[in-house]
Design an enzyme around this catalytic site. Sequence first.
Site, mmCIF file in Angstrom:
data_model
loop_
_atom_site.group_PDB
_atom_site.id
_atom_site.type_symbol
_atom_site.label_atom_id
_atom_site.label_comp_id
_atom_site.label_asym_id
_atom_site.label_seq_id
_atom_site.Cartn_x
_atom_site.Cartn_y
_atom_site.Cartn_z
ATOM 1 N N GLU A 357 -41.678 6.728 -30.560
ATOM 2 C CA GLU A 357 -40.521 7.609 -30.735
ATOM 3 C C GLU A 357 -40.802 8.614 -31.860
ATOM 4 O OE1 GLU A 357 -36.342 6.439 -32.080
ATOM 5 O OE2 GLU A 357 -36.033 6.522 -29.919
ATOM 6 N N HIS A 388 -54.451 -14.355 -22.023
ATOM 7 C CA HIS A 388 -54.286 -14.925 -20.680
ATOM 8 C C HIS A 388 -53.516 -13.969 -19.783
ATOM 9 C CE1 HIS A 388 -55.890 -18.708 -22.154
ATOM 10 N NE2 HIS A 388 -55.151 -18.510 -23.232
ATOM 11 N N LYS A 515 -29.565 10.836 -21.947
ATOM 12 C CA LYS A 515 -28.197 10.393 -22.270
ATOM 13 C C LYS A 515 -27.183 11.305 -21.595
ATOM 14 C CE LYS A 515 -29.493 8.678 -26.854
ATOM 15 N NZ LYS A 515 -29.355 8.858 -28.291
HETATM 16 O O1 F6P Z 1 -31.616 7.099 -28.450
HETATM 17 C C1 F6P Z 1 -32.585 6.818 -29.408
HETATM 18 C C2 F6P Z 1 -31.937 6.368 -30.679
HETATM 19 O O2 F6P Z 1 -31.249 7.426 -31.265
HETATM 20 C C3 F6P Z 1 -32.930 5.774 -31.650
HETATM 21 O O3 F6P Z 1 -33.595 6.731 -32.402
HETATM 22 C C4 F6P Z 1 -32.058 4.873 -32.452
HETATM 23 O O4 F6P Z 1 -32.794 3.928 -33.185
HETATM 24 C C5 F6P Z 1 -31.220 4.264 -31.352
HETATM 25 O O5 F6P Z 1 -31.014 5.316 -30.439
HETATM 26 C C6 F6P Z 1 -29.910 3.695 -31.786
HETATM 27 O O6 F6P Z 1 -29.131 4.654 -32.427
HETATM 28 P P1 F6P Z 1 -27.898 4.257 -33.322
HETATM 29 O O7 F6P Z 1 -28.387 3.442 -34.444
HETATM 30 O O8 F6P Z 1 -27.306 5.563 -33.773
HETATM 31 O O9 F6P Z 1 -26.944 3.492 -32.452
#
Ligand code: F6P
Length: 549
Positions: A357, A388, A515
């Site tokens: 990421e 394995h 998203k």
């Molecule tokens: O969608 C990726 C992300 O933003 C990550 O970078 C982050 O760790 C995760 O989602 C969770 O985000 P949050 O802590 O804001 O719920």
Amino acid sequence: MSLIESTAWQALATHYKEQIAPLSLQQLFAGNESRFAQFSVEADGLLMDYSKHRITGETLKLLVRLIEERELGRWTDALFSGAPVNSSEGRPALHTALRAASDQGVEVNGQAVYPQVQASLGKMAGIVAKIHAGQWRGYSGKPITDIVNLGVGGSDLGPLMICHALEEFRHADAAGLNLHFVSSIDGSQLAERLGHLNQETTVFILSSKSFTTIDTLANAEAAKRWLAQKIDNEAVLLRQHFIGCSANPEKMSERGIPPQNQLLFWDWVGGRYSLWSVIGLPIALLLGMDGFRQLLRGAAAMDAHFRTAPPAANMPVLMALLGVWSSNFLGVKGHAVLPYDGRMRHFPGYLTQLEMESNGKSVDRDGNPIDYDTCPIIWGDVGPNAQHAFYQLLHQGTQPVSCDFLAPVLRYRISRSDGTQEQLQDQQVLTLANCLGQSRVLMLGDQALAEGDPRRGARNDQHYNGNQGSTTLLYPELTPYVLGQLVALYEHKVFVQAVIWHINPFDQWGVELGKVLAQDTFAAIKDCQQPFDDSSSQGLLAYIARVRG
Ligand code: F6P
């Protein structure tokens, strides 16, 4: 000037072609008896052996020239001093300030960071003490026995990994406390857990930097419904059964988390770098604040090492350089992380987020598309289990790969009166034997056995080519301090690579579009609509509509 046109890069490319490509690891070792002495470093109890990479002293010299040319020193100062190194979001990335032992005078927007960090940890310590002492009571007045962390990505993977790895260091006051981690949006993990839990004695940690992540909020709503089966007073439900950990106090308040149950961190801490903050609450509940501070101390020690050790003796710098060498010059597309320690089973998963990421980017800091590879595919598993499963590909597949082997030398933390301790020591020798044996085979292939050894396979399908690079990290024992060192080591590796590749390791725009599309698709499924113009989405939606009736 593009990275690959730079003097150092060009020198490395020529060096690879003329001096390294014709040489195998077998030949490199045969030609230099002191490779280990030359290409290993020991600092603060950690031993890093990187002699099993296809490098010479000249390679290292040129790689060091590369980081000088990329001004690593200037970038490192910027990182630690709170400059806005997260350029696309215009903010610092101050995870190192979360573990600083003393006030370094770092400020963000005119506000001193150290006192804020200490105040936040202080509030977390208060909650830990209350739960440990049995003074935090559920709605019916009983002490808490179960803590469920609701979070995903950085709000899950770090605490999950560390709590599994350090279970043996459980604080005496946490003896009766069960920790659970729930991340998946589909609710399956939560439903499975809730089946074993009691509303009277369960607290949920709502862990989300943004407090807008639908995965976590959906699970929180399900948890609330489960609690509401027994608690008809919403204020009591939230006050006694929810703790929020976030950088967004407004959203926590909107969701009804009372101020005293809100633990705060800041937008200048990246989600995947946040386990050192209040996101580490499950860790502090397991280890106690002293144990949590040991973890911070280990990370701070690695920060100091990173800032002060010369490049050729600097573990994160070396790890980063070897990664760049492997990916950009040797053609490695996959890097396996292989802890020889069952307790570290979530470590590779944690690193997949940290590395991919952070550095899975194809545009540089200035917004220009780049013409070189960045982060390889990172994957891994507990080493002996992976032997394995996927080691076949490492040994006889068609791709160049690189690996990190990690192992503690000693394993006697579980010391029970029934003799278990001795057994573990024996098994640890077996484990180390596998670890060292595998890295030797990866390096030498068939030649790991002496010429004429009857155990060497004779047929083609029994042939091992070897010549696959690896790093081995050994440490005396796995402790909170050592795990702090290891995590910070990888964090800084990622940072150094990002400096070389001129990318921003602190944003993650690549996850946003998915998203947005999920929101549109959610509406489409609910309303049986067909908003998309591709036949695949249409066909899949049609099938879902048919099955849903
Ligand atoms: O969608 C990726 C992300 O933003 C990550 O970078 C982050 O760790 C995760 O989602 C969770 O985000 P949050 O802590 O804001 O719920």
